[in-house]
Design an enzyme around this catalytic site. Structure first.
Site, short mmCIF file in Angstrom:
data_model
loop_
_atom_site.label_atom_id
_atom_site.label_comp_id
_atom_site.label_asym_id
_atom_site.label_seq_id
_atom_site.Cartn_x
_atom_site.Cartn_y
_atom_site.Cartn_z
N LYS A 156 8.96 -29.10 33.50
CA LYS A 156 9.21 -30.32 32.49
C LYS A 156 8.55 -29.82 31.23
O LYS A 156 7.33 -29.60 31.18
CB LYS A 156 8.97 -31.63 32.75
CG LYS A 156 9.13 -32.73 31.78
CD LYS A 156 8.53 -33.97 31.80
CE LYS A 156 8.83 -34.52 33.24
NZ LYS A 156 8.07 -35.84 33.13
N ASP A 168 8.71 -47.70 35.63
CA ASP A 168 10.06 -46.93 35.22
C ASP A 168 10.86 -46.52 36.61
O ASP A 168 11.32 -45.34 36.36
CB ASP A 168 9.90 -45.72 34.30
CG ASP A 168 11.09 -45.49 33.38
OD1 ASP A 168 11.86 -46.20 33.35
OD2 ASP A 168 11.29 -44.27 33.06
N PHE A 224 11.62 -37.08 27.58
CA PHE A 224 10.48 -36.36 26.76
C PHE A 224 10.79 -35.04 26.71
O PHE A 224 9.87 -34.35 26.20
CB PHE A 224 9.03 -36.98 27.28
CG PHE A 224 8.95 -38.43 27.29
CD1 PHE A 224 8.91 -39.08 26.15
CD2 PHE A 224 9.02 -39.22 28.58
CE1 PHE A 224 8.74 -40.38 26.27
CE2 PHE A 224 8.71 -40.42 28.65
CZ PHE A 224 8.52 -41.02 27.37
#
Length: 669
Positions: free
Chosen positions: A382, A479, A365
């Site tokens: 991030k 995940d 992302f």
């Protein structure tokens, strides 16, 4: 130095300290080996050889061991040089015991004893590094150490001054026969202190090789570190250092005049060209836009004050965020006072405007950057892609969820930033990257012996148990994969990336259903990939895949024998009692074969096709922590029967040749 090298940062409070040590990764030597006896002779003779040299430098071969040592030359103190080399040898043998490929040690003194010369020592069973030509081939012993504080003053001016000082000192060192130079720079202005620098090469380097070596070091200084209060960069044959205090005693030091960068000079005022234009017209034409800008700025500041205090806020504040025309609002809980909301300018400063030098990698992302806050705290940032709707959902989910979770095996989310189109998550910085960086790289995997691998496996299991059972939210990660397992400085595992995680009811262990299947092929349980059913057992399945990858050093998506993936191959080897063939060739068995077999058994129990057959996370932790618990025999895993020769792949594994891509798909009703 031959082989792959491991860097350990070891800072000690004593006056003498090992700034860094690099250990070889090859096979160990035996107690009665020629290597050990040669090393013992070298340890006795090299300190005297180096200290008696006018250049405080020596390269020696004794038996089968080759060594190089260089003491700092600004103070000709032969006793200090001798003691430094002797201490370096002892420290290398303590921290890198029985390493046949050798070690490299950077030994120095703290600021209180700064005038005492430090030293650099390297030894190895391979003598290739003794050639001066090795200075131009790679940086296998590269090391850097930076002060956590910044030099006061204008950052652009300071950066220009430091780069100019280092470049000039490197040229001076290369131009001298001794390969050594010191310098200082004053009158920088803006409250900045005088800067001092030192550059040194091994004296056997030519002027060209010395300059090339030093220039490579100077070239590694990024925008963040160039404004630090000091720093040191080493390779075996050259090093460079600067500080905001005098740390050497060299009568031949010279002053480097500072050439203020032209970009800092104010632009000249334009010549008056408006003959006939009245002064009041000019005043009004300037005043109107200035007033508008000032008004907008005051409105902006007022809105900021209602949201933030000094650039931060606690989780009890509400934040409205516009994203693709929609407003998404969530509440942040008051009790999470350690979580901070940062201003975007703070993130820009910490990451040097998201410079490529600070980029750590690219996630599903958006990119991840390394950053430094002014107080010296290292962070990982991030930055979510502004055009990714899924990225914002992940951002919202992670802020709401992981901020409420605290465990030693979970990465810590320190805060976030949501300003305009920018969505940023701020994590603790973990220096050893992610697990996939080690287990799937032929050079790096040798650094993970069985003790480290089983500790990582156990750490992941403990983190999952906390999520599934002991946290107040009860979380399914969805995940779990090697790239989402980060490693700290001591190689402790920390589960990361909770953007796809789901909260579940504590009394519902067997399944929740979703139409939107998200995750990564190769790690998704069959019932989840095919029908959207997820539970703690789907995380257990991902954990089992992860364990088999850690043991084998192979990705699940790789074709193995007659199978399209690692699961069926591992199960067949286990059934035929040939499980030893599964173990990574870089992993010596030694006395761990029985324990490794047990862990393979546990992993195969986790990847069984039917979720009801898989153990819970609590069961997994119990099995890993006991060597006496009787284990069940695993049934066949999911996807195990599809062979490479089949034209049609099962639906659940279609397009699974790449298992590090996070996917989203809508499952049929």
């Amino acid at each position: 130095m031959a082989g792959v090298l491991l860097l350990l940062l070891l800072l000690m409070p004593a006056s003498v300290m090992a700034i860094g040590i690099v250990c070889g990764s090859g096979s160990n030597y035996t107690a009665n080996s020629t290597f050990k006896s040669s090393l013992a002779v070298l340890a006795d003779t090299l300190p005297s050889n180096a200290s008696s040299s006018p250049e405080l430098f020596a390269t020696v071969t004794t038996g089968v061991v080759h060594a190089l040592v260089l003491c700092r030359r600004d103070t000709i103190n032969t006793t200090a040089c001798k003691n430094c080399v002797a201490s370096s040898f002892k420290y290398a043998q303590k921290m890198c015991p029985d390493r046949k490929t050798g070690a490299t040690v950077y030994y120095d003194y703290d600021e209180v004893s700064a005038l005492q010369p430090g030293c650099i020592l390297g030894f190895s069973g391979d003598g290739g590094f003794l050639s001066p030509a090795s200075s131009t081939t790679g940086n296998v012993t590269f090391f850097q150490y930076w002060n956590t504080l910044n030099i006061p003053g204008n950052a652009r001016v300071v950066a220009a001054a430091v780069r100019e000082l280092l470049a000039a000192t490197a040229r001076d060192a290369a131009a001298t026969a001794r390969g050594f130079a010191t310098a200082f720079m004053d009158s920088i202005g803006g409250g900045s202190p005088t800067l001092y620098s030192l550059a040194q090469c091994t004296p056997d380097l030519s002027a060209g090789d010395c300059l090339s070596c030093l220039q490579r070091l100077v070239g590694t200084v990024n925008a963040t570190n160039v404004v630090r209060m000091g720093g040191r960069i080493f390779v075996l044959r050259c090093n460079i250092r600067f500080e905001a205090f005098s740390f050497y005693e060299d009568k031949s030091t010279r002053r480097i005049p500072f050439s203020s960068p032209s970009s800092m000079a104010p632009a000249p005022a334009p010549a008056p060209t408006g003959r006939g234009i009245k002064p009041w017209v000019i005043a009004l034409s300037v005043a109107a836009p200035v007033a508008l800008v000032a008004f907008c700025f005051l409105v902006y500041c007022h809105r900021l004050r209602t949201k933030h205090t000094k650039g931060k806020a606690t989780l009890q504040e509400k934040h409205a965020n516009e994203f693709q025309g929609d407003e998404l609002v969530w509440e942040m809980e008051a009790e999470l006072s350690e979580f901070s909301v940062y201003e975007f300018h703070q993130i820009l400063e910490a990451t040097s405007n998201f410079s490529e030098e600070n980029k750590l990698g690219e996630g599903g992302f958006g990119p991840v950057y390394k950053g430094h806050f002014p107080e010296g705290i290292e962070i990982a940032v991030k930055r979510l892609d502004s055009d990714s709707g899924q990225g914002f959902i992940e951002f919202k989910n992670e802020v709401e969820l992981i901020a409420k979770l605290q465990h030693r095996n979970l990465v810590r989310l320190m805060g976030c930033c949501s300003q305009g189109g920018e969505k940023v998550l701020v994590y603790e910085y973990l220096p050893n990257k992610s697990l996939d960086f080690f287990i799937f790289d032929e050079n790096m995997k040798v650094l993970l012996d069985w003790d480290k691998r089983i500790a990582i496996i156990a750490g992941i299991a403990e983190g999952l148990l906390y999520l599934h059972k002991h946290s107040r939210l009860r979380v399914i990660h969805r995940d779990l994969k090697p790239s989402n397992i980060l490693l700290d400085s001591e190689m402790n595992a920390k589960i990361s990336d909770f953007g796809l995680a789901k909260i579940f009811s504590s009394n519902n262990n067997e399944g929740n259903k979703t139409r939107k299947v998200v995750g990564t092929y190769g790690y998704m349980a069959p019932e989840y990939a095919s029908h959207g059913l997820f539970s703690i057992k789907s995380d257990v399945f991902s954990f089992g895949v992860l364990v088999l990858e850690i043991i084998s050093g192979k990705k699940n998506s790789h074709e193995c024998g007659a199978f399209i993936n690692l699961l069926g191959y591992a199960w067949q080897l286990f059934e035929e009692e040939r499980w030893i063939e599964l173990i990574d060739a870089a992993l010596p068995l030694n006395d761990h074969s029985v324990e490794i077999m047990r862990v393979i058994n546990i992993a195969l129990l986790c990847v069984q096709e039917d979720a009801i057959d898989r153990p819970t996370t609590l069961d997994v932790v119990a099995m890993l922590s006991s060597n006496t618990m009787i284990l069940d025999k695993p049934k066949h895993p999911a996807y195990f029967s599809a062979s490479v020769g089949n034209k049609e792949e099962p639906t659940a594994t279609r397009s699974c040749s790449v298992n590090d891509v996070t996917i989203t798909m809508i499952a049929p009703r």
